[in-house]
Design a protein around this motif. Structure first.
Motif, PDB file in Angstrom:
ATOM      1  N   TYR A 223      -2.634  51.962 -15.957  1.00 27.19           N
ATOM      2  CA  TYR A 223      -4.078  52.043 -15.783  1.00 27.19           C
ATOM      3  C   TYR A 223      -4.702  50.851 -15.052  1.00 27.19           C
ATOM      4  O   TYR A 223      -5.684  51.031 -14.324  1.00 27.19           O
ATOM      5  CB  TYR A 223      -4.760  52.272 -17.135  1.00 27.19           C
ATOM      6  CG  TYR A 223      -4.662  53.705 -17.595  1.00 27.19           C
ATOM      7  CD1 TYR A 223      -5.429  54.701 -17.004  1.00 27.19           C
ATOM      8  CD2 TYR A 223      -3.777  54.086 -18.598  1.00 27.19           C
ATOM      9  CE1 TYR A 223      -5.328  56.015 -17.398  1.00 27.19           C
ATOM     10  CE2 TYR A 223      -3.668  55.407 -19.006  1.00 27.19           C
ATOM     11  CZ  TYR A 223      -4.449  56.365 -18.406  1.00 27.19           C
ATOM     12  OH  TYR A 223      -4.342  57.674 -18.801  1.00 27.19           O
ATOM     13  N   PRO A 224      -4.203  49.625 -15.205  1.00 29.58           N
ATOM     14  CA  PRO A 224      -4.770  48.537 -14.393  1.00 29.58           C
ATOM     15  C   PRO A 224      -4.666  48.820 -12.889  1.00 29.58           C
ATOM     16  O   PRO A 224      -5.552  48.448 -12.114  1.00 29.58           O
ATOM     17  CB  PRO A 224      -3.932  47.321 -14.801  1.00 29.58           C
ATOM     18  CG  PRO A 224      -3.533  47.617 -16.219  1.00 29.58           C
ATOM     19  CD  PRO A 224      -3.267  49.101 -16.231  1.00 29.58           C
ATOM     20  N   PHE A 225      -3.595  49.493 -12.461  1.00 28.34           N
ATOM     21  CA  PHE A 225      -3.443  49.862 -11.053  1.00 28.34           C
ATOM     22  C   PHE A 225      -4.475  50.923 -10.656  1.00 28.34           C
ATOM     23  O   PHE A 225      -5.093  50.848  -9.580  1.00 28.34           O
ATOM     24  CB  PHE A 225      -2.020  50.374 -10.816  1.00 28.34           C
ATOM     25  CG  PHE A 225      -1.770  50.880  -9.423  1.00 28.34           C
ATOM     26  CD1 PHE A 225      -1.883  50.044  -8.327  1.00 28.34           C
ATOM     27  CD2 PHE A 225      -1.418  52.211  -9.208  1.00 28.34           C
ATOM     28  CE1 PHE A 225      -1.653  50.514  -7.029  1.00 28.34           C
ATOM     29  CE2 PHE A 225      -1.189  52.688  -7.930  1.00 28.34           C
ATOM     30  CZ  PHE A 225      -1.299  51.826  -6.838  1.00 28.34           C
ATOM     31  N   LEU A 226      -4.672  51.930 -11.523  1.00 22.38           N
ATOM     32  CA  LEU A 226      -5.691  52.949 -11.236  1.00 22.38           C
ATOM     33  C   LEU A 226      -7.076  52.313 -11.136  1.00 22.38           C
ATOM     34  O   LEU A 226      -7.882  52.686 -10.278  1.00 22.38           O
ATOM     35  CB  LEU A 226      -5.688  54.023 -12.328  1.00 22.38           C
ATOM     36  CG  LEU A 226      -4.408  54.849 -12.487  1.00 22.38           C
ATOM     37  CD1 LEU A 226      -4.576  55.869 -13.604  1.00 22.38           C
ATOM     38  CD2 LEU A 226      -4.024  55.537 -11.188  1.00 22.38           C
ATOM     39  N   ARG A 227      -7.348  51.368 -11.984  1.00 24.91           N
ATOM     40  CA  ARG A 227      -8.630  50.643 -11.951  1.00 24.91           C
ATOM     41  C   ARG A 227      -8.811  49.964 -10.594  1.00 24.91           C
ATOM     42  O   ARG A 227      -9.898  50.007 -10.008  1.00 24.91           O
ATOM     43  CB  ARG A 227      -8.643  49.629 -13.102  1.00 24.91           C
ATOM     44  CG  ARG A 227      -9.811  48.646 -13.084  1.00 24.91           C
ATOM     45  CD  ARG A 227      -9.555  47.582 -14.145  1.00 24.91           C
ATOM     46  NE  ARG A 227     -10.379  46.399 -13.971  1.00 24.91           N
ATOM     47  CZ  ARG A 227     -11.492  46.169 -14.656  1.00 24.91           C
ATOM     48  NH1 ARG A 227     -11.921  47.043 -15.540  1.00 24.91           N
ATOM     49  NH2 ARG A 227     -12.173  45.055 -14.457  1.00 24.91           N
ATOM     50  N   GLN A 228      -7.736  49.341 -10.097  1.00 20.13           N
ATOM     51  CA  GLN A 228      -7.810  48.698  -8.780  1.00 20.13           C
ATOM     52  C   GLN A 228      -8.135  49.718  -7.696  1.00 20.13           C
ATOM     53  O   GLN A 228      -8.913  49.430  -6.777  1.00 20.13           O
ATOM     54  CB  GLN A 228      -6.487  48.000  -8.451  1.00 20.13           C
ATOM     55  CG  GLN A 228      -6.257  46.709  -9.208  1.00 20.13           C
ATOM     56  CD  GLN A 228      -4.945  46.075  -8.787  1.00 20.13           C
ATOM     57  OE1 GLN A 228      -3.875  46.447  -9.270  1.00 20.13           O
ATOM     58  NE2 GLN A 228      -5.008  45.133  -7.864  1.00 20.13           N
TER      59      GLN A 228
END
Length: 299
Positions: A223-228
């Motif tokens: 999810y941190p990647f999706l947030r980016q």
């Protein structure tokens, strides 16, 4: 028939591990040695206790009953040891936790750091993973987002997960935001993957239910990647609220389709543990702490 405690303990470890190789690693024995002792136990009992395949060991009815007796005895021995070791000492022990990568990193990591500060004598062994499977070996507690919990596990409610359709301010200004669920079919969507089936978004509006098949442009269970990706203006994010709540608060990200209640993977979060595994004081304390954090109104 002579049945000793070490034989029962061996059977418990084999069934808990699920296969001979895993049991051998935990018991610090060779696989051949574990297999030999299992065969000797079956000779002593005069019955087959487990079904063996190349990858798994599954107990039959007799094996399962013996396992339950062995597990109960092991639990009592652990309880006695814990009582002795805890006399006049701070709370100690080990807690193995498995949690989703996104919620674990973005929310629960802060809870666990606080817990560790409160109970420095407890060892936390934390795995971030998204697999939904039985608890085995070193995992005492699993946190999972599911439509409904597995029947063989004890499930404690940790509340609902709210999914949002959202986009960066730059994306919204350049392309506008969807006003109907069906528009997501043709828009660049950023969301997590679903193994083994096509990705379907479910939206509830009043008493109506709408389902839309999606073809995402950016997919990951991190999810941190999706947030980016959302912050970079790459498309419409379909993510749990905890992924973007801070950047919504400061205005970097805006939401769409707010009149729908959205669901992809189920919206209920559960704390799961095995019903037949004895919980140490450390595990019980951690369970109570996490449930109070997740449900502060009832904690």
């Amino acid at each position: 028939m002579s049945l000793d405690l070490s034989s029962l303990t061996l059977l418990v470890e084999i069934i808990d591990a699920g296969n001979l190789s895993q049991a051998a690693r935990k018991l610090k024995m060779t696989r051949a040695n574990v297999s030999y002792h299992l065969s000797q136990l079956e000779k002593t009992v005069g019955l087959q206790l487990v079904h063996r395949t190349t990858r798994r060991v599954e107990p039959n009815e007799v094996g399962w009953r013996l396992y339950e007796h062995g597990r109960a005895i092991s639990n009592e021995i652990l309880a006695a040891k814990e009582t002795i070791s805890n006399l006049g000492q701070e709370l100690q022990g080990r807690v193995g936790l498995s949690m989703p990568s996104g919620f674990g990193q973005m929310v629960m990591s802060h809870w666990l750091i606080e817990f560790k500060g409160l109970y420095p004598g407890i060892v936390l062994d934390v795995v971030f993973e998204n697999r939904v499977e039985n608890l085995r070996d070193e995992v005492d507690i699993a946190i999972r987002i599911l439509p409904e919990p597995p029947e063989q596990l004890v499930a404690r409610d940790m509340g609902t997960v709210r999914y949002l359709a959202c986009a960066s301010q730059s994306y919204a200004q350049a392309h506008g935001l969807p006003t109907q669920l069906d528009q997501l079919r043709t828009l660049p969507v950023i969301t997590a993957n679903v193994v083994g089936r096509q990705l379907s978004l479910r939206g509830y509006k009043g008493n109506e239910r709408h389902d839309v098949l999606l073809a995402p442009t950016l997919i990951s269970d991190h999810y941190p990647f999706l947030r980016q990706g959302v912050l970079a203006g790459l498309g419409i994010g379909l993510v749990p609220d905890y992924v973007v709540q801070d950047v919504i608060a400061n205005g970097e990200v805006v939401t769409a389709l707010d009149d729908y209640r959205l669901s992809i993977f189920g919206t209920q979060m559960y704390l799961l543990y095995l019903p037949n595994r004895r919980q140490t004081r450390a595990v019980r304390t951690c369970i109570d702490f996490l449930l109070a954090k997740a449900n502060p109104a009832t904690g």
